[in-house]
Design a protein around this motif. Structure first.
Motif, mmCIF file in Angstrom:
data_model
loop_
_atom_site.group_PDB
_atom_site.id
_atom_site.type_symbol
_atom_site.label_atom_id
_atom_site.label_comp_id
_atom_site.label_asym_id
_atom_site.label_seq_id
_atom_site.Cartn_x
_atom_site.Cartn_y
_atom_site.Cartn_z
ATOM 1 N N UNK A 69 -1.011 8.438 -5.927
ATOM 2 C CA UNK A 69 -0.541 7.139 -5.414
ATOM 3 C C UNK A 69 -0.864 6.761 -3.927
ATOM 4 N N UNK A 70 -1.789 7.699 -3.419
ATOM 5 C CA UNK A 70 -2.099 7.462 -1.886
ATOM 6 C C UNK A 70 -3.148 6.632 -1.928
ATOM 7 N N UNK B 95 0.930 -1.190 0.033
ATOM 8 C CA UNK B 95 -0.066 -0.040 -0.011
ATOM 9 C C UNK B 95 0.867 1.342 -0.059
ATOM 10 N N UNK B 96 0.557 2.104 -1.018
ATOM 11 C CA UNK B 96 1.455 3.414 -0.791
ATOM 12 C C UNK B 96 0.741 4.643 -0.236
ATOM 13 N N UNK B 97 1.591 5.317 0.331
ATOM 14 C CA UNK B 97 1.030 6.182 1.174
ATOM 15 C C UNK B 97 1.040 7.721 0.534
ATOM 16 N N UNK B 98 0.642 8.818 1.503
ATOM 17 C CA UNK B 98 0.471 10.118 0.863
ATOM 18 C C UNK B 98 1.722 10.766 0.363
ATOM 19 N N UNK B 99 3.010 10.236 0.842
ATOM 20 C CA UNK B 99 3.991 10.770 0.401
ATOM 21 C C UNK B 99 4.431 10.151 -0.865
ATOM 22 N N UNK B 100 4.408 9.001 -1.362
ATOM 23 C CA UNK B 100 4.391 8.200 -2.308
ATOM 24 C C UNK B 100 4.674 8.984 -3.857
ATOM 25 N N UNK B 101 3.542 9.839 -4.209
ATOM 26 C CA UNK B 101 3.480 10.687 -5.615
ATOM 27 C C UNK B 101 4.880 11.252 -5.510
ATOM 28 N N UNK B 102 5.071 12.047 -4.388
ATOM 29 C CA UNK B 102 6.125 13.230 -4.583
ATOM 30 C C UNK B 102 7.444 12.300 -4.449
ATOM 31 N N UNK C 286 -6.432 2.300 -14.011
ATOM 32 C CA UNK C 286 -5.051 3.028 -13.491
ATOM 33 C C UNK C 286 -4.513 3.965 -14.481
ATOM 34 N N UNK C 287 -3.939 4.877 -14.022
ATOM 35 C CA UNK C 287 -3.120 5.941 -15.353
ATOM 36 C C UNK C 287 -1.936 5.392 -15.229
ATOM 37 N N UNK C 288 -0.967 6.032 -16.045
ATOM 38 C CA UNK C 288 0.279 5.527 -16.439
ATOM 39 C C UNK C 288 1.298 5.467 -15.258
ATOM 40 N N UNK C 289 1.060 6.467 -14.302
ATOM 41 C CA UNK C 289 2.112 6.458 -13.116
ATOM 42 C C UNK C 289 1.603 5.515 -12.378
ATOM 43 N N UNK C 290 0.324 5.295 -12.142
ATOM 44 C CA UNK C 290 -0.191 4.073 -10.993
ATOM 45 C C UNK C 290 0.300 2.870 -11.486
ATOM 46 N N UNK C 291 0.125 2.765 -12.972
ATOM 47 C CA UNK C 291 0.578 1.530 -13.461
ATOM 48 C C UNK C 291 1.866 1.114 -13.211
ATOM 49 N N UNK C 292 2.988 2.118 -13.465
ATOM 50 C CA UNK C 292 4.110 1.941 -13.414
ATOM 51 C C UNK C 292 4.738 1.715 -11.926
ATOM 52 N N UNK C 293 3.790 2.137 -11.140
ATOM 53 C CA UNK C 293 4.586 2.075 -9.641
ATOM 54 C C UNK C 293 4.100 0.692 -9.129
ATOM 55 N N UNK D 213 -4.629 -4.655 -8.506
ATOM 56 C CA UNK D 213 -4.110 -3.303 -7.949
ATOM 57 C C UNK D 213 -5.281 -2.577 -8.274
ATOM 58 N N UNK D 214 -5.633 -1.667 -6.912
ATOM 59 C CA UNK D 214 -6.594 -0.728 -6.788
ATOM 60 C C UNK D 214 -6.464 0.832 -6.533
ATOM 61 N N UNK D 215 -6.983 1.679 -6.950
ATOM 62 C CA UNK D 215 -6.554 3.057 -6.455
ATOM 63 C C UNK D 215 -7.013 3.317 -5.155
ATOM 64 N N UNK D 216 -6.719 4.545 -4.541
ATOM 65 C CA UNK D 216 -7.053 4.894 -3.246
ATOM 66 C C UNK D 216 -8.752 4.836 -3.390
ATOM 67 N N UNK D 217 -9.269 5.118 -4.295
ATOM 68 C CA UNK D 217 -10.925 5.173 -4.384
ATOM 69 C C UNK D 217 -11.346 3.773 -4.520
#
Length: 809
Positions: A435-436, A400-407, A495-502, A486-490
């Motif tokens: 990513x949160x 699980x990615x957190x709120x600081x993961x995007x940055x 997934x968008x490209x950045x989410x799928x790459x993570x 893989x699921x998003x925070x919602x």
């Protein structure tokens, strides 16, 4: 390498409280043992007759239970300090590896689909996963370390050696023993065992061990101490002497641990090829973050995720022996399980980047072995047998990615980075919601079946000269399934490209099956009753594996690279020569061994820098070589003094590995198939793969030594004595990364342990200090995912001290 005695000796030897290739145990442990140790003899009955270990043509060390208790080596991690050729690495119990002579298991996080190269046995039962070997020793009679390939005698095929534990058997003479230890960090350890007859032909033995200790690392975020110990083990055995020729032993054990470990945290920072504003220092500044200390030996961290390594280990076995006269038939039937329930902080710092990264796992295994071994009446001895093993593993992984993961993980492009971070920017990297809460839920299964037939002959061609060929035919079949949703925070699966790459969704089902034939031959000669030489060639195989930790993306980035689902078997050629000698009425022992091992298609753990394979995956290195020499010496000039010096020189290198992962200083930049230029250059280029041919394997010190001794003086008459003992070890520097990196070399270090006490008959009391000089050292160094340049470490224990009291009845 195997001999007619190798694994049979290691599992059935019942002699003494001494280290065959080390120093003798205290001379006052028991009267019969003292007489043997005074003469330098260790007698075993592996082939239903007495034999001296010195006459067995193999590099083997036998460590008695009394020595284990005296030196505090109550688990495998501490045992390695007494064995220069043994390496044990563990970032937590599941991610543990045992190597001998630098070979056995790839360095890094465990992959369920690979086999271990060092066999681990308890009372002749093969343990299929090294993680299940991390229990406290309970009522152990001795531990044997066999160096070199094994497999033509019985059991599971192992290419690097074997570690075998033999517990104390039930006794028809009533006996009991209790031991209590206490020390700093609120350390308390209690052990107890009792044995005796239930009838004329039925005996029972019950044993237990409990350990508790506060942690040595303080977490300011949770206000708790990490690396604590909470261990409990119980074991029961029932021996039935059905007749003079038939005996059966039914055993059961249960172990539970909740050690609140294991943690790695800030050790140092190095430059990578990632743009400077995406490396650790800039990212930490953007969040206004700083670790509580930049000196890792302050033993302070601020990890913001739950930490635990709870596990249960248990099983049952039935061992039956039937003496047929000319030969003995042995059956070993076993069932075992391992339940692993971890919690980790995989970003290693106090920012919410990866808030969950764990793989709870449940293993079950059944095994059956049959052996027929001659009883040594003729010049021709033999062992033949068959072995069956079935293992299943079910793993429920999550990340699980957190709120600081995007940055922290995404590229903000040309967005400026300042004290306010990306608060006003529109790039995905500047939007915590991207990513949160991004979650990967992994369902992993593994099914492993192995079957083998084997045989070994020992023929005395003429007096003192033996020829010992062996053969093994092995079949392995592995299948698995890896499904990652893989699921998003919602909660969306879009997934968008950045989410799928993570975190990339994956679904694949690898399979592997193969037959192989292996064998060995040993020539040995007894120059005299105290000088024995041998030479061995062994050709061995380690079964192929399947990748069950996620696969890298393909070159187009449109899916996983299915060509990496499996890895080929390892093919091993091992050469060894040895000389075992004793002098001065066997009061001086000096054993020498030289070895040269070549491994083709070596199974290595790699990581190509993609975030989607944070745990790494398996690949084959074309060729690896391990060569070196070992010496074991012990000296017993009198009943009052004994000492030992053991050492190993191990030169283990990648002879050919042209598609290896690159070290961290070359990662994180724009990927290129050309020449990257300088390493550690922010904004530079990163090659797809690196050629590390000729470089050293990870985790291996070129030089490793153990040394120590004990001196005693009589006091008070009637057998009482005071004693002073010392045990030390030294390791030269070693690499802690699959590809050697300037940032992850662990400097050489030495540890010293002392003890002093009083003993008389069955009573013993002594004080002890481990790591007397409070040496600061790392057990492991790792890199933070994402090529940020942060290097994290796991420090070894600081100085500990305490008191132990034991009494036998």
């Amino acid at each position: 390498m195997s001999t007619t005695l190798s694994l049979l000796l290691a599992l059935q030897a019942a002699a003494g409280t001494t280290t065959t290739d080390q120093a003798a145990a205290p001379l006052a442990d028991a009267a019969p043992a003292a007489e043997q140790q005074g003469s330098g003899d260790v007698v075993v009955t592996a082939r239903r007759r007495e034999e001296r270990v010195q006459e067995v043509p193999i590099a083997i060390s036998v460590i008695g239970g009394a020595e284990i208790e005296r030196t505090g080596a109550f688990n495998v991690n501490r045992l390695q300090q007494q064995q220069p050729s043994l390496q044990f690495y563990s970032s937590n119990p599941r991610n543990s590896a045992i190597n001998i002579r630098g070979l056995g298991a790839p360095f890094g996080l465990t992959n369920d689909g690979i086999e271990q190269g060092v066999g681990f046995y308890v009372d002749q039962v093969y343990i299929g996963r090294i993680g299940a070997s991390t229990f406290d020793f309970v009522d152990v009679a001795q531990v044997e370390v066999l160096r070199g390939p094994q497999g033509t005698l019985y059991g599971k095929n192992t290419t690097a050696g074997a570690l075998n534990i033999t517990t104390r058997p039930p006794s028809f003479t009533p006996e009991a023993r209790v031991e209590l230890s206490g020390g700093n960090y609120d350390f308390v350890q209690a052990k107890a065992s009792a044995s005796g007859p239930l009838s004329d032909n039925l005996a029972v033995r019950l044993s237990t061990s409990a350990t508790t200790r506060d942690g040595t690392i303080y977490n300011v975020a949770s206000d708790e101490h990490l690396h604590r110990q909470r261990n409990l083990g119980v074991r029961g055995q029932l021996l039935w002497k059905a007749s003079d020729a038939i005996d059966l032993t039914l055993s059961g054990d249960f172990n539970v641990q909740s050690p609140n470990c294991c943690v790695q945290y800030y050790a140092r920072v190095g430059r990578t090829q990632r743009p400077l504003n995406r490396q650790y220092d800039a990212l930490a500044a953007a969040f206004g973050y700083s670790p509580p200390s930049k000196n890792p030996f302050d033993r302070v961290t601020d990890l913001d995720a739950s930490i635990n390594s709870r596990q249960e280990i248990g099983g049952a076995s039935l061992v039956a022996n039937w003496d047929l006269g000319p030969a003995t038939l042995t059956s070993v039937s076993a069932w075992r399980y391992w339940d692993w329930q971890p919690q980790n902080d995989r970003d290693f710092i106090g920012l919410p980047i990866t808030t969950v990264s764990q793989n709870p796992s449940q293993q079950k295994q059944v095994s059956q072995e049959l052996r027929l071994a001659s009883n040594g009446a003729n010049r021709l001895d033999y062992t033949v047998g068959a072995f069956f093993f079935h293992q299943t593993i079910d793993t429920q992984g999550s990340q699980v990615q957190g709120s600081a993961a995007s940055r922290y993980l995404l590229n903000p492009g040309n967005v400026a980075v300042g004290a306010s971070g990306c608060a006003t920017a529109t790039a995905n990297a500047c939007n915590p919601a991207v990513l949160n809460g991004l979650t990967s839920t992994n369902t992993i299964s593994f099914d492993n079946t192995s079957f083998a037939v084997f045989g070994k002959v020992n023929y005395e061609l003429f007096e003192g000269f033996h020829i010992q060929p062996g053969l093994r035919v092995n079949y392995d079949k592995k299948s698995g399934s890896y499904v990652s949703v893989v699921t998003t925070g919602s909660g969306s699966t879009t997934l968008n490209a950045d989410q799928a790459a993570t975190l990339a969704p994956q679904s694949y089902a690898p399979k592997f099956s193969d037959w192989n034939v292996s064998g060995d031959i040993t020539l040995s000669y007894d120059f005299s009753s105290d000088i024995h030489g041998y030479a061995t060639y062994a050709k061995s195989f380690k079964s192929g594996g399947i990748n069950l930790s996620g696969l890298p993306l393909n070159a187009a980035g449109t899916g996983v690279d299915l060509t990496t689902q499996t890895v080929k078997p390892e093919k091993v050629d091992n050469y060894e020569i040895g000389l075992k000698t004793q002098f001065f009425d066997r009061r001086v022992t000096l054993n020498l061994a030289g070895f040269w091992t070549e491994v083709r298609d070596y199974q290595a753990t790699v990581n190509n820098g993609q975030l989607t394979v944070i745990r790494g995956y398996l690949a084959n290195a074309a060729k690896v070589r391990s060569r070196g020499f070992e010496f074991d010496s012990s000296f017993r000039p009198s009943r009052r003094l004994n000492f030992y010096v053991n050492g190993a020189y191990t030169d283990s290198t990648y002879e050919k590995f042209t598609n290896a992962p690159c070290p961290p200083e070359l990662s994180g930049g724009t990927v290129t198939t050309g020449t990257p230029g300088g390493a550690g250059a922010p904004g530079g280029l990163s090659p797809v793969a690196c050629d590390i041919s000729g470089q050293r394997l990870p985790g291996i010190s070129k030089w490793s030594l153990s040394y120590g001794g004990e001196y005693n003086l009589p006091v008070g008459g009637a057998g009482g004595e005071v004693y002073l003992g010392y045990d030390g070890n030294y390791r030269s520097r070693f690499s802690s990364n699959p590809s050697p990196s300037a940032y992850t070399w662990i400097n050489g270090y030495s540890l010293s342990n002392v003890r002093a006490g009083y003993r008389k008959d069955d009573f013993n009391v002594f004080g002890w200090v481990r790591n007397v000089f409070d040496q600061n050292y790392f057990e492991l160094l790792s890199t933070q995912s994402g090529s940020t340049g942060l290097i994290v470490g796991q420090p070894g224990d600081p100085r500990t001290y305490g008191l132990t009291i034991s009494k036998s009845f």
